[in-house]
Design an enzyme around this catalytic site. Structure first.
Site, PDB file in Angstrom:
ATOM      1  N   GLY A  10      -7.981   3.335   3.502  1.00 44.68           N
ATOM      2  CA  GLY A  10      -7.241   3.751   2.297  1.00 44.68           C
ATOM      3  C   GLY A  10      -6.663   2.466   1.532  1.00 44.68           C
ATOM      4  N   PHE A  11      -5.436   2.272   1.012  1.00 42.90           N
ATOM      5  CA  PHE A  11      -4.979   1.856  -0.328  1.00 42.90           C
ATOM      6  C   PHE A  11      -4.882  -0.205   0.787  1.00 42.90           C
ATOM      7  CE2 PHE A  11      -0.772   0.121  -2.432  1.00 42.90           C
ATOM      8  CZ  PHE A  11      -1.598  -1.066  -2.884  1.00 42.90           C
ATOM      9  N   ILE A  12      -4.080   0.092   1.488  1.00 47.12           N
ATOM     10  CA  ILE A  12      -3.627  -1.392   2.357  1.00 47.12           C
ATOM     11  C   ILE A  12      -4.827  -1.822   2.856  1.00 47.12           C
ATOM     12  CG2 ILE A  12      -2.325  -2.749   4.021  1.00 47.12           C
ATOM     13  CD1 ILE A  12      -0.247  -1.364   2.409  1.00 47.12           C
ATOM     14  N   ASP A  31     -11.578   6.210   9.326  1.00 48.27           N
ATOM     15  CA  ASP A  31     -10.636   6.436   8.100  1.00 48.27           C
ATOM     16  C   ASP A  31     -11.141   8.367   7.817  1.00 48.27           C
ATOM     17  OD1 ASP A  31      -8.782   7.369   5.574  1.00 48.27           O
ATOM     18  OD2 ASP A  31      -8.334   5.235   5.620  1.00 48.27           O
ATOM     19  N   LEU A  76      -3.259   1.093  10.355  1.00 52.92           N
ATOM     20  CA  LEU A  76      -2.800   1.168   9.837  1.00 52.92           C
ATOM     21  C   LEU A  76      -2.314   2.694   9.496  1.00 52.92           C
ATOM     22  CD1 LEU A  76      -3.198  -1.923   8.933  1.00 52.92           C
ATOM     23  CD2 LEU A  76      -3.784  -1.344   6.766  1.00 52.92           C
ATOM     24  N   THR A  95       0.374  12.643  13.955  1.00 55.41           N
ATOM     25  CA  THR A  95       0.172  11.799  12.794  1.00 55.41           C
ATOM     26  C   THR A  95       0.258   9.782  13.366  1.00 55.41           C
ATOM     27  OG1 THR A  95      -0.961  13.160  10.991  1.00 55.41           O
ATOM     28  CG2 THR A  95      -1.747  10.569  11.403  1.00 55.41           C
ATOM     29  N   ALA A 117       1.110  -1.819  11.923  1.00 57.29           N
ATOM     30  CA  ALA A 117       1.454  -1.720  10.524  1.00 57.29           C
ATOM     31  C   ALA A 117       2.644  -0.565  10.622  1.00 57.29           C
ATOM     32  CB  ALA A 117       1.000  -1.535   9.454  1.00 57.29           C
ATOM     33  N   TYR A 149       9.509  10.110   9.856  1.00 60.63           N
ATOM     34  CA  TYR A 149       8.481   9.215   8.737  1.00 60.63           C
ATOM     35  C   TYR A 149       9.227   7.570   9.840  1.00 60.63           C
ATOM     36  CZ  TYR A 149       5.906   5.615   6.990  1.00 60.63           C
ATOM     37  OH  TYR A 149       4.349   4.793   7.091  1.00 60.63           O
ATOM     38  N   LYS A 153       7.768   5.606  13.202  1.00 59.76           N
ATOM     39  CA  LYS A 153       7.482   5.093  13.298  1.00 59.76           C
ATOM     40  C   LYS A 153       8.130   3.832  14.340  1.00 59.76           C
ATOM     41  CE  LYS A 153       5.043   3.398  10.457  1.00 59.76           C
ATOM     42  NZ  LYS A 153       2.605   3.745  11.333  1.00 59.76           N
TER      43      LYS A 153
END
Length: 328
Positions: A10-12, A31, A76, A95, A117, A149, A153
């Site tokens: 992913g991005f991060i 991933d 992450l 997820t 994260a 979301y 989290k």
């Protein structure tokens, strides 16, 4: 050290993999490419200390093998992005909660340290800013899927800290505030890459709502630097840390700065939330972190100002969009 990054394409995650490899670590990535992309890590494949697995962390056998091989886990992997959250709430909840549960269960068997994260979204509709890690969380009603979301989290955080208090699994929780930079996609509603893409293509820059909502944007290299630091500090175990910039900007002003820095002729258009996300959508008016806690421990201080961040994303996106720009 051997380090596992879930969501590492992913991005991060891909930027974190780069940083940890540069420090001399062996980096393992898992991933499923649902929101990540193989192109984010293809340049790392030649490094003999880089290893990747294309699979979901829901595959317990694959995840167990990777956790067992590593000394430290950065978790992450998650469903992210406002559009994805609104359109796929079941996927978001399953997820984020089940995935975290699996990683914590596996790490606990041999007490492998886990850095989780989390997100500034957990503060919900709280109005007292800047947000401190000890502040109350104020979430919207359960019939508004937008809050699923944030709630998922928050459950991740509760679960991680429960593992620390009850089972002494070393965990660190990091609440990230609008991390941005190269490789971030606007596909799932990330505002800054969307603005830059629209500006470069000469399309209307679409601001949802009235544009007075404000955010603080943090460059990805600053974020991965402090993530790596927190992963090595015993004092961070069992703690929650805000990680972000405290340079606040309204979304309308952000659009204007993107337009100016890209020398774009695009118009800026306000789009009502109900047109963008459906009726009843709710948003956070301000999202500003108190970063004094992480600064005291690590000396963290963002090195990129907002204009530098915008310019870096423009520089990254312009060659990628060149064909579309020329055709436009």
């Amino acid at each position: 050290m051997k380090i596992l990054i879930t969501g590492g394409a992913g991005f991060i995650g891909s930027h974190l993999a780069e940083y940890l490899l540069a420090q001399g670590n062996h980096v393992f990535v898992i991933d499923d490419l649902s929101t990540g992309a193989i192109e984010n890590i293809v340049h790392l494949k030649e490094n003999p200390r880089f290893h990747y697995t294309i699979d979901t962390i829901m595959n317990i056998q694959a995840a167990a093998e990777l956790v067992d091989r590593c000394d430290l886990v950065y978790h992450l992997a998650a469903a992210v992005g406002v559009r994805l959250i609104v359109e796929s709430p079941v996927r978001t909840i399953e997820t984020n909660i089940r995935g975290t549960e699996i990683i914590l269960e596996l790490a606990n068997k041999k007490k492998k340290k886990v850095v989780i994260a989390s997100t500034s979204e957990v503060y919900g509709k709280a109005s007292k800013v800047p947000f401190k890690e000890t502040d109350d969380l104020v979430l919207g009603p359960t019939d508004k899927g937008r809050w699923s979301y944030a709630c998922s989290k928050a459950i991740d955080e509760f679960l991680a800290l429960a593992y620390w208090h009850e089972k002494k699994l070393p965990v660190v929780v990091v609440r990230l505030f609008n991390t941005v930079g190269p490789r971030q996609t606007g596909q799932y509603g990330m505002v800054l890459p969307n603005f830059v893409r629209q500006a470069l293509l000469g399309q209307p820059i679409t601001v949802f709502g009235d544009g007075t909502q404000s955010r603080c944007f943090t460059y990805v290299s600053d974020v991965v630097r402090v993530l790596a630091d927190l992963g090595q500090r015993p004092e961070a175990i069992g703690e929650i840390f805000n990680v972000g910039s405290d340079e606040e900007v309204t979304i309308l002003d952000l659009a204007q700065r993107v337009k100016a820095l890209s020398a774009s002729s695009s118009d800026i258009q306000l789009v009502p939330y109900n047109e963008a996300y459906g009726s009843g959508f709710e948003d956070m008016q301000r999202r500003v972190p108190d970063i004094s806690k992480v600064r005291r421990l690590t000396g963290f201080c963002p090195t990129y100002g907002l204009d530098q961040i915008i310019e870096a994303i423009i520089e990254y996106e312009r060659p990628r969009l060149r064909g579309e720009i020329e055709r436009g």
